[in-house]
Write a protein that holds these residues in place. Structure first.
Motif, PDB file in Angstrom:
ATOM      1  N   ALA A 104      37.456  36.133  40.226  1.00  0.00           N
ATOM      2  CA  ALA A 104      36.262  35.676  39.603  1.00  0.00           C
ATOM      3  C   ALA A 104      35.666  37.006  38.582  1.00  0.00           C
ATOM      4  CB  ALA A 104      35.326  35.228  40.794  1.00  0.00           C
ATOM      5  N   HIS A 105      35.731  37.988  39.104  1.00  0.00           N
ATOM      6  CA  HIS A 105      35.277  38.987  38.210  1.00  0.00           C
ATOM      7  C   HIS A 105      36.092  39.227  36.985  1.00  0.00           C
ATOM      8  CE1 HIS A 105      33.647  41.208  42.270  1.00  0.00           C
ATOM      9  NE2 HIS A 105      32.720  40.285  41.692  1.00  0.00           N
ATOM     10  N   ALA A 106      37.324  39.149  37.065  1.00  0.00           N
ATOM     11  CA  ALA A 106      37.965  39.466  35.709  1.00  0.00           C
ATOM     12  C   ALA A 106      37.764  38.331  34.889  1.00  0.00           C
ATOM     13  CB  ALA A 106      39.412  39.705  36.073  1.00  0.00           C
ATOM     14  N   ALA A 107      37.390  37.194  35.265  1.00  0.00           N
ATOM     15  CA  ALA A 107      37.070  35.857  34.660  1.00  0.00           C
ATOM     16  C   ALA A 107      35.587  36.280  33.958  1.00  0.00           C
ATOM     17  CB  ALA A 107      37.045  34.808  35.126  1.00  0.00           C
ATOM     18  N   LEU A 108      34.940  36.942  34.547  1.00  0.00           N
ATOM     19  CA  LEU A 108      33.437  37.167  34.036  1.00  0.00           C
ATOM     20  C   LEU A 108      33.654  38.459  32.902  1.00  0.00           C
ATOM     21  CD1 LEU A 108      31.341  37.695  37.171  1.00  0.00           C
ATOM     22  CD2 LEU A 108      31.181  35.932  35.613  1.00  0.00           C
ATOM     23  N   TRP A 109      34.560  39.183  32.979  1.00  0.00           N
ATOM     24  CA  TRP A 109      34.915  40.279  32.244  1.00  0.00           C
ATOM     25  C   TRP A 109      35.540  39.655  30.921  1.00  0.00           C
ATOM     26  CZ3 TRP A 109      33.319  44.634  30.126  1.00  0.00           C
ATOM     27  CH2 TRP A 109      34.162  45.516  29.230  1.00  0.00           C
ATOM     28  N   ALA A 110      36.379  38.748  31.118  1.00  0.00           N
ATOM     29  CA  ALA A 110      37.181  38.208  30.035  1.00  0.00           C
ATOM     30  C   ALA A 110      35.930  37.424  29.009  1.00  0.00           C
ATOM     31  CB  ALA A 110      38.082  37.258  30.217  1.00  0.00           C
ATOM     32  N   ALA A 111      35.069  36.788  30.011  1.00  0.00           N
ATOM     33  CA  ALA A 111      34.120  35.937  29.067  1.00  0.00           C
ATOM     34  C   ALA A 111      33.101  36.966  28.185  1.00  0.00           C
ATOM     35  CB  ALA A 111      33.208  35.202  30.034  1.00  0.00           C
ATOM     36  N   GLU A 112      33.009  37.812  28.707  1.00  0.00           N
ATOM     37  CA  GLU A 112      32.265  39.161  28.067  1.00  0.00           C
ATOM     38  C   GLU A 112      32.702  39.411  27.019  1.00  0.00           C
ATOM     39  OE1 GLU A 112      30.163  42.278  30.274  1.00  0.00           O
ATOM     40  OE2 GLU A 112      29.558  43.612  28.430  1.00  0.00           O
ATOM     41  N   LEU A 113      34.137  39.873  27.142  1.00  0.00           N
ATOM     42  CA  LEU A 113      34.919  40.231  25.877  1.00  0.00           C
ATOM     43  C   LEU A 113      34.820  39.072  24.778  1.00  0.00           C
ATOM     44  CD1 LEU A 113      37.965  42.326  27.645  1.00  0.00           C
ATOM     45  CD2 LEU A 113      35.964  43.065  26.684  1.00  0.00           C
ATOM     46  N   ASP A 114      34.871  37.983  25.217  1.00  0.00           N
ATOM     47  CA  ASP A 114      35.209  37.036  24.056  1.00  0.00           C
ATOM     48  C   ASP A 114      33.791  36.304  23.657  1.00  0.00           C
ATOM     49  OD1 ASP A 114      34.389  34.654  25.495  1.00  0.00           O
ATOM     50  OD2 ASP A 114      36.601  34.179  26.083  1.00  0.00           O
ATOM     51  N   GLY A 115      32.734  36.923  24.258  1.00  0.00           N
ATOM     52  CA  GLY A 115      31.487  36.575  23.639  1.00  0.00           C
ATOM     53  C   GLY A 115      30.886  35.453  24.434  1.00  0.00           C
ATOM     54  N   SER A 116      31.617  34.630  25.240  1.00  0.00           N
ATOM     55  CA  SER A 116      31.082  33.634  26.059  1.00  0.00           C
ATOM     56  C   SER A 116      30.165  33.762  27.008  1.00  0.00           C
ATOM     57  CB  SER A 116      32.190  32.462  26.464  1.00  0.00           C
ATOM     58  OG  SER A 116      32.974  33.062  27.269  1.00  0.00           O
ATOM     59  N   GLY A 117      30.687  35.083  27.448  1.00  0.00           N
ATOM     60  CA  GLY A 117      29.555  35.460  28.699  1.00  0.00           C
ATOM     61  C   GLY A 117      28.603  36.517  28.102  1.00  0.00           C
ATOM     62  N   GLU A 118      27.535  36.527  28.876  1.00  0.00           N
ATOM     63  CA  GLU A 118      26.324  37.496  28.477  1.00  0.00           C
ATOM     64  C   GLU A 118      26.732  38.849  28.567  1.00  0.00           C
ATOM     65  OE1 GLU A 118      22.797  36.716  28.099  1.00  0.00           O
ATOM     66  OE2 GLU A 118      23.264  34.709  28.019  1.00  0.00           O
TER      67      GLU A 118
END
Ligand code: HEC
Ligand code: HEC
Ligand code: HEC
Ligand code: HEC
Ligand code: HEC
Ligand code: HEC
Ligand code: HEC
Ligand code: HEC
Ligand code: HEC
Ligand code: HEC
Length: 477
Positions: A365-379
């Motif tokens: 789940a952590h890697a998914a959060l990091w991927a989201a931050e990288l592509d701009g969809s996560g804070e």
């Protein structure tokens, strides 16, 4: 017969001489390394093997004119490298505690003033996790009374004190009763959990630095230096050009420029980075990545490692580029002229690390959060990269910086709960996840299977004390 005797004597003297030279010569001297290795009575611990050929780091060179021995080991050496760390950890059992006459007689049971009582070297068959060479039931020798004074501890066996999530010998910053009780009742996942924002500028060692952006035309590499358009572009588009750090600041070559007025050098030493980034360099050299550089030896590389590493550039390893003999300098993660901290935070690590834990990261789940931050969809700051856990962002007097000692919060792992997990999880959840036997291999990709009871126990203890206090108040109006 006589010639045989002479030949034998000559060989003996030669062998002795080479061994003696091997001992006197500095650790970095290659031919002597194999000789020093031959003197080693046994492998050193996971913590020290990288510097084991630097015998004088622990053995007093004036006391080992013939050969290092158990009696010339310097306790001072342990303290010079670890003293500050233990002090920062608010060591639960410092020497001074045992200078108190009340506790001094305990030293007859276990000499807790001597590091070597519990941390010997060169005894691999006796060595447990964290360089411990004492059977794990020793807490009981000094704390036999705890079962009687604490109802919650009745029936606990001798070797359970130091199991994960209960107590550590030195570092109990995340395990003190008050700390535990204060964190009671928080929810497993904190809504909107974030790690602190980096403050690279505020934490520069050159506080007088003027941030004047440079253009491509202003780059000051002297004529004969061969550059590529990519190199220039990488520099121009990223933080250093934006902050006015020109080519010569790192490579030298320009007479009028500070800090280096030496001739141009394609290689940039760690000490050059240190002129502006002292905190990062100072922490780098106290962990497993930089400790050899810290000891004045050649950089650590993947071929020397004990942990599994990508060691070839072919086959499956090609996915991550492969890293046979990759060296651990600042460039290991900050490649090229982009000094890209996002690349450094996970992709770079996986060029080298190939153990189960590191490889499991991608599916968490952590890697998914990091991927989201990288592509701009996560804070911003909501992702969890390898670096989030292992190179944590810490508060210093000047601001938040990246601790480059990936061992400072690794073991005991409760340190990580305090510095990292608490940003986003409750203490009880964090301690449970870290204590989970499968946690490490799954890279914390599944909820903990059991819950650590210490937070609940501390909460109940303070509740009982409070109830007693109230009862006393009622009785005496
Ligand atoms: C990280 C610290 C450290 C380094 C580096 C180190 N030693 Fe030691 N060494 C120790 C400690 C601690 C002991 C004491 C072990 C004990 O009391 O049983 C020891 C003990 C010894 C002994 C005595 C063993 C015995 O059974 O009596 C020899 C011999 C020795 N070391 C040789 C070396 C040589 C040679 C080197 C370098 C090639 C070296 N050591 C590097 C920490 C170190
Ligand atoms: C009575 C046993 C004992 C003595 C004495 C002792 N230690 Fe430890 N040490 C431990 C145990 C147990 C651990 C495992 C982690 C824990 O429980 O804190 C440990 C872990 C460590 C660690 C790694 C984890 C951390 O908390 O940073 C370092 C470094 C360390 N000890 C250094 C020292 C030094 C230096 C001395 C001497 C001043 C010393 N120790 C004396 C028992 C001891
Ligand atoms: C030249 C500096 C140096 C000296 C001298 C030194 N250490 Fe260390 N030690 C390190 C480094 C660097 C590490 C690896 C990073 C870490 O675990 O913090 C380490 C690791 C350890 C660990 C293991 C921590 C773990 O997580 O596995 C223990 C315990 C320890 N040292 C205790 C000692 C004791 C006891 C002595 C004295 C005999 C000593 N050290 C001497 C630098 C030193
Ligand atoms: C050589 C004796 C000795 C050994 C071995 C020992 N302790 Fe202690 N411990 C002490 C003394 C002395 C104190 C201080 C008690 C006080 O201040 O009243 C203490 C205090 C503590 C405290 C309370 C700290 C605080 O300030 O609240 C904890 C928790 C603790 N020890 C756990 C352990 C654990 C776990 C182990 C084994 C890993 C251990 N101890 C091994 C002597 C020892
Ligand atoms: C193991 C990989 C790795 C190595 C080796 C490494 N870094 Fe870093 N560094 C990172 C990561 C990852 C970040 C960004 C972390 C973040 O954003 O939280 C970073 C951030 C930084 C920053 C900016 C953040 C801050 O602290 O303010 C500086 C400056 C820096 N590194 C300098 C260095 C220097 C100098 C060296 C060599 C001594 C070095 N790094 C070696 C991984 C590494
Ligand atoms: C923040 C420090 C820094 C700045 C600013 C910087 N460089 Fe570099 N440069 C490095 C590092 C680190 C390396 C890799 C050195 C090594 O391998 O030891 C490097 C390598 C090089 C090399 C060797 C070939 C290569 O690609 O590895 C050249 C040529 C070079 N830089 C040119 C430049 C030029 C031109 C500029 C200005 C436009 C510049 N550098 C700005 C740090 C810097
Ligand atoms: C002359 C001073 C100076 C030198 C030398 C220097 N830096 Fe920097 N570095 C800076 C400044 C200024 C910044 C930008 C800070 C900001 O924008 O907040 C920076 C930023 C960084 C960052 C963060 C980049 C980002 O995108 O956030 C990294 C990583 C970094 N430097 C690594 C290095 C490394 C590695 C070296 C040595 C090869 C080095 N620096 C040498 C001054 C320097
Ligand atoms: C150039 C290769 C390389 C890169 C890149 C690299 N490492 Fe390492 N790392 C190593 C080596 C080699 C060791 C020492 C392993 C050993 O002692 O067996 C190490 C040790 C560690 C340790 C300590 C392990 C222990 O048991 O004490 C951690 C944690 C770690 N690395 C995390 C990271 C993270 C996170 C990154 C990325 C930010 C990273 N590494 C990048 C090569 C690398
Ligand atoms: C959620 C936090 C977290 C993340 C994300 C994470 N780690 Fe870890 N890592 C840990 C903890 C906790 C340990 C184990 C400490 C212990 O109990 O020994 C550990 C252990 C390690 C070790 C030592 C392994 C061993 O077998 O001793 C390495 C190397 C490492 N991590 C590298 C990485 C790399 C590379 C990544 C990213 C691909 C990564 N970690 C992601 C928390 C994390
Ligand atoms: C920046 C915030 C952040 C940090 C720091 C963080 N986590 Fe997480 N973690 C999360 C989020 C968000 C989730 C996903 C929750 C969900 O699925 O609803 C998660 C999930 C988890 C899970 C469950 C995985 C699953 O698939 O159910 C575990 C276990 C975990 N984290 C442990 C840790 C540990 C241990 C640390 C510290 C070493 C840590 N986390 C640090 C935000 C974080």
């Amino acid at each position: 017969m006589r010639t045989k005797w002479i030949a034998w004597a000559v060989v003996n003297v030669a062998v002795l001489a080479t061994f003696t030279i091997g001992l006197i010569a500095p650790a970095s001297n290659l031919p002597s390394e194999s000789l020093k290795r031959a003197w080693l009575p046994g492998e050193t611990t996971h913590g020290h093997y990288q510097i084991e050929l630097d015998c004088d780091a622990c053995h007093d060179p004036s006391g080992n004119s013939s050969e290092p021995s158990a009696s010339d080991v310097m306790q001072d050496a342990c303290i010079s490298c670890h003293g500050e760390q233990l002090e920062l950890a608010n060591d639960t059992h410092p020497s001074k505690k045992f200078r108190d006459p009340v506790h001094a007689d305990l030293l007859n049971i276990i000499n807790a003033q001597d590091c070597l009582t519990c941390h010997r070297e060169h005894v691999p068959d006796q060595t447990l996790n964290m360089g411990l060479t004492l059977p794990s039931d020793y807490c009981w020798h000094c704390h036999q009374d705890i079962g009687e004074s604490r109802p919650s501890h009745v029936g606990m066996t001798h070797d359970t004190c130091a199991t994960a999530g209960c107590h550590n010998y030195h570092d109990n910053r995340a395990l003190y009763e008050k700390f535990l009780a204060d964190h009671h009742g928080a929810s497993d996942h904190i809504e909107g959990g974030r790690v602190p924002h980096r403050q690279t500028r505020e934490t520069l060692s050159r506080s007088d630095w003027e941030m004047v952006a440079l253009s491509l035309e202003q780059s000051d590499a002297p004529e004969p230096v061969e550059t590529t358009p990519e190199l220039l572009q990488d520099w121009q588009e990223t933080a250093h050009a934006a902050a006015g750090v020109n080519c010569s600041m790192c490579h030298g070559g320009s007479e009028s420029k500070t800090p280096t007025a030496t001739p141009w050098n394609d290689h940039v030493a760690m000490e050059t980075c240190q002129e502006c980034h002292a905190k990062q360099v100072d922490t780098f050299v106290t962990g497993k990545h930089g400790m050899r550089l810290g000891a004045g030896m050649s950089p650590m590389n993947t071929a020397m490692a004990r942990l599994p590493m990508h060691t070839s550039s072919g086959g499956q390893d090609a996915v991550h580029g492969g890293a046979a003999h990759a060296e651990l300098t600042c460039n290991a993660c900050h490649a090229g002229h982009r000094f890209d901290t996002k690349y450094a935070a996970a992709e770079a690590c996986l060029n080298c690390h190939a153990d189960d834990h590191s490889l499991a990261y991608a599916d968490t789940a952590h890697a998914a959060l990091w991927a989201a931050e990288l592509d701009g969809s996560g804070e911003v700051n909501s992702g969890v990269s390898c670096a989030t856990c292992h190179l944590p962002r810490l508060e210093s007097g000047e601001g938040v910086f990246v601790n480059h000692d990936q061992n400072a919060s690794l073991r005991p792992n409760e340190t990580m709960a305090r510095e990292v997990c608490l940003n986003c999880h409750s203490l009880e959840y964090s301690l449970s996840a870290l204590a989970d036997p499968q946690g490490k291999t799954q890279c914390y990709g599944n909820p903990p299977t059991q819950r650590t009871k210490s937070v609940e126990m501390a909460h109940e203890w303070f509740e009982q004390q409070e109830a007693k206090r109230r009862a006393r108040q009622k009785r005496s109006p």
